[in-house]
Design an enzyme around this catalytic site. Structure first.
Site, PDB file in Angstrom:
ATOM      1  N   ASP A 321     -24.635   3.426  13.634  1.00 26.76           N
ATOM      2  CA  ASP A 321     -24.549   5.010  13.692  1.00 26.76           C
ATOM      3  C   ASP A 321     -23.080   5.202  13.561  1.00 26.76           C
ATOM      4  O   ASP A 321     -22.539   5.093  14.670  1.00 26.76           O
ATOM      5  CB  ASP A 321     -25.978   5.371  14.374  1.00 26.76           C
ATOM      6  CG  ASP A 321     -25.432   5.429  16.139  1.00 26.76           C
ATOM      7  OD1 ASP A 321     -24.965   4.252  16.310  1.00 26.76           O
ATOM      8  OD2 ASP A 321     -25.752   6.327  16.339  1.00 26.76           O
ATOM      9  N   GLU A 322     -23.214   6.716  13.103  1.00 25.35           N
ATOM     10  CA  GLU A 322     -21.841   7.617  13.306  1.00 25.35           C
ATOM     11  C   GLU A 322     -20.720   6.836  12.900  1.00 25.35           C
ATOM     12  O   GLU A 322     -19.867   7.896  13.875  1.00 25.35           O
ATOM     13  CB  GLU A 322     -22.300   8.064  14.909  1.00 25.35           C
ATOM     14  CG  GLU A 322     -23.769   9.194  14.606  1.00 25.35           C
ATOM     15  CD  GLU A 322     -24.231   9.704  15.770  1.00 25.35           C
ATOM     16  OE1 GLU A 322     -24.729  10.743  15.991  1.00 25.35           O
ATOM     17  OE2 GLU A 322     -23.672   9.559  17.362  1.00 25.35           O
ATOM     18  N   ASN A 323     -20.841   5.670  12.414  1.00 24.77           N
ATOM     19  CA  ASN A 323     -18.976   5.786  11.752  1.00 24.77           C
ATOM     20  C   ASN A 323     -18.811   6.060  11.304  1.00 24.77           C
ATOM     21  O   ASN A 323     -19.724   6.727   9.859  1.00 24.77           O
ATOM     22  CB  ASN A 323     -19.318   3.847  11.189  1.00 24.77           C
ATOM     23  CG  ASN A 323     -18.244   3.976  10.870  1.00 24.77           C
ATOM     24  OD1 ASN A 323     -16.746   4.039  10.998  1.00 24.77           O
ATOM     25  ND2 ASN A 323     -17.297   2.851  10.187  1.00 24.77           N
TER      26      ASN A 323
END
Length: 681
Positions: A321-323
């Site tokens: 997530d959240e790259n």
């Protein structure tokens, strides 16, 4: 005597449940959570005496230990001296007391039969289960059934047939942002087992810390942990501890983003040159593994191979997530690689990365789990998607053929209400999903992200709300009566202290430390009426760092304070009736009178303890809105018209009181506003 009289008027009435003796209880009065699938309450009771014992039909170690733990809890709660300290092994399962009959011993894995049958009669208790893990659930139910009256301790006579609605009922604990000692993990595992949860999702790596000893790649924990990490022996201990309680441990190694702590020791694997240092702030950060670097995959294969010695479960979580993609966008080599391989965007590049990781995991007989990113994955259909951004993604991934988990609506770190979480049914009654799609929804997980929790406060952020989530994932969807759930939850919350949880006792301890005084009555009256600000809003007045203390009022206050909930319920009941309900009128008035006077009584402590300065304005607001509540209450009772000038002035006070201070807000304000609105009607 005057001080004593004030003490007797404290809000303790909202912290105690009235106990009524019943000759025969109704099913809804049983303190069970989760509520069984099928339960019938029979006449009579099984009364405990010194001959009480547990008899097993097998000498399987896990069952023996579970039975011993249950026997210890029963005798500790009852104070009963029994003749047999340990369970007895009798293959013919004859005996007075609890008889447990297990068909076979099986490996703990996803999808095993967790059902059980429990029959309590006046002279015997019998638990039948297909395997040890089902029998453990039966014991958990039995322990919750323990009750007492003037005649002693007893189990009510019941017939229960039970099995879970969902096969994956998890709790994710983040120990990267704030490290948690082993004893914290174990007491939460015990509590999970008590409410029939079966997956501990252990978030072990992130930007703020790499928490596992890695002998083959030692710079990971040596440079990426501040010295706070688990050794191999500690990991094995926790995994075995959970296994013995029917809980699978799914590790999470967050990749390719949230990777700062990995890259402190191995910056050459990053998508941009180092050096890197452990993050101290909260947020989404740039450091990301380079998916075009073949050394990354060799490195991760070495790491994963070592981790197989520690984590035997088939399922491993690899984050995803959240790259934010900033390092990838700025790296010419990566951009050239994307063009050469027809990878149109960063999502496609991350999917390429995941495909490579999936191949490594399959060589190690592991199956990947990951957070839903911004687009649908393109992986093999054994991949499990964890939906956290919304219910739509849960359904869409299941429709595409992926098995799915829901965490959206179960983010307990956001300090939302128990009611909100309880009503978050993964498959609500009006669902139009096909049976085939429903089968792919495995269950869900409560998520305890750790920006604002430490060893003292983590239990109060997880419990008791997670017990309500456990019921949502175990019990039939038709079990959804909120009032009954709260009645049961209040009792189960007390029972959970048996397992060492500190969600109740640390509340007073933290207030005593803040006050530096044994007398915390006025401080407690105030904190009982407030709650922490929604987590995503907490970092607005401050820039937090990971080493800041978690000892302020916002940390001691509770996400869904019981005192405020009971007050709010009394207001709703008072307003729901056309005629004045004197009992609820008196309850509401009594509490408002205490809050009205509380700020003046709290002022001396506020002046002597600077840690309270930030909440002093809210304490004053609480007293002011209590006055409005009292005035509104009398207008309603006397059926009088409100003075327009009073309405205008009160409106301004209520607006000002709605502004949080010290990252907390008034939890009873909505009820004051309801009283005010009725008085103006």
């Amino acid at each position: 005597m005057k001080k004593l009289a004030l003490g007797l008027k404290s809000l303790i009435m909202f912290l105690l449940i009235p106990i009524t003796l019943f000759s025969q209880k109704d099913v809804k009065e049983l303190s069970l959570m989760p509520m069984p699938e099928n339960i019938h309450l029979n006449a009579g009771k099984f009364v405990l005496d010194k001959n009480f014992t547990i008899v097993l039909n097998t000498n399987e170690n896990k069952l023996f230990d579970a039975a011993y733990r249950s026997l210890k809890i029963i005798t500790d709660r009852s104070g009963l001296y029994v003749l047999s300290q340990f369970p007895l092994i009798q293959p013919d399962v004859k005996g007075k007391g609890i008889v447990i009959n297990v068909a076979e011993d099986v490996k703990l894995e996803l999808g095993i039969d967790e059902s059980y049958q429990l029959v309590v009669s006046s002279d015997k208790i019998r638990i039948d289960a297909p395997n040890t893990f089902g029998a453990m659930h039966g014991l958990s139910t039995l322990v919750q059934l323990l009750d007492s009256d003037e005649g002693g301790y007893y189990f009510p006579c019941v017939t229960i047939k039970d099995k879970p609605r969902f096969v994956w009922r998890g709790l994710m604990i983040d120990i990267s942002r704030h490290f948690e000692p082993i004893e914290v993990m174990k007491r939460n595992i015990d509590a999970m087992a008590a409410v029939k949860m079966n997956v501990l999702h252990w978030h072990l790596t992130d930007d703020h810390g790499f928490r596992i000893e890695t002998k083959s790649l030692p710079k990971l924990h040596e440079l990426g942990s501040d010295g706070l990490y688990y050794t191999h022996e500690q990991i094995k201990d926790v995994v075995n501890y959970a296994y013995e309680r029917g809980i699978r441990v799914v590790p999470e190694f967050d990749l390719p983003g949230h990777a700062t702590a990995w890259l402190v020791g191995y910056p050459e694997l990053a998508s941009a040159p180092g050096p890197y240092s452990i993050e101290r702030l909260w947020g989404i950060f740039n450091p990301t593994f380079d998916p075009t670097n073949e050394d990354v995959y060799k490195f991760l294969e070495i790491f994963f191979k070592e981790m197989t010695e520690l984590f035997p479960d088939q399922y491993w979580h690899l984050g995803g997530d959240e790259n934010n993609g900033k390092q990838w966008n700025a790296n010419p080599k990566i951009q050239e690689f994307m063009k050469a391989n027809n990878l149109k965007d960063n999502h496609a590049l991350q999917n390429y990365f995941n495909v490579r990781l999936d191949k490594i995991l399959k060589k190690l007989n592991k199956t990947m789990v990951g957070w839903y990113t911004d687009e649908m994955p393109d992986l093999e259909k054994d991949y499990i998607v964890q939906a956290w951004k919304g219910r739509t993604t849960l359904y869409e991934t299941a429709k595409k053929g992926y098995r799915s988990l829901i965490s959206h609506g179960f983010y307990i770190d956001l300090v939302q209400s128990t009611e909100y979480h309880y009503n978050n049914d993964p498959i609500p009654p009006d669902s139009i999903l096909t049976d085939e799609v429903k089968e792919r929804i495995l269950g869900g997980e409560a998520t305890m992200w750790a920006e604002f929790v430490g060893p003292e406060t983590i239990d109060s952020r997880i419990w008791p709300r997670t017990a309500a989530i456990a019921e949502r994932l175990w019990s039939p969807g038709a079990v959804n009566d909120l009032d009954n759930m709260f009645d049961r939850l209040d009792q189960v919350s007390l029972q959970l202290e048996t397992y060492g949880l500190t969600h109740i006792k640390n509340y007073n301890m933290m207030l005593r430390r803040i006050a530096n005084n044994y007398n915390i009555e006025e401080l407690k009256n105030f904190v009982n009426a407030v709650k922490p600000l929604y987590t995503y809003s907490r970092d607005r007045p401050h820039i937090f760092k990971s080493y800041y203390p978690l000892t302020r009022i916002v940390d001691a206050s509770l996400p869904d304070p019981r005192c405020a909930r009971l007050f709010n319920n009394s207001v709703d009941l008072f307003l729901a009736k056309e005629t004045i309900d004197i009992d609820n009128y008196k309850k509401v008035k009594s509490s408002l009178e205490i809050w009205k006077e509380n700020h003046e009584r709290l002022l001396p402590l506020i002046k002597s303890r600077p840690i309270l300065n930030e909440v002093a304005p809210l304490s004053e607001d609480l007293s002011k809105v209590a006055v409005i509540g009292l005035e509104s209450l009398e207008l309603i009772k006397e059926n009088k018209k409100a003075d327009p000038l009073w309405v205008t002035a009160s409106n301004e006070i209520l607006k000002a009181a709605a502004i949080p201070k010290g990252e907390i807000e008034i939890a009873i304000l909505s009820s004051i506003q309801k009283l005010f609105a009725r008085a103006n009607k």
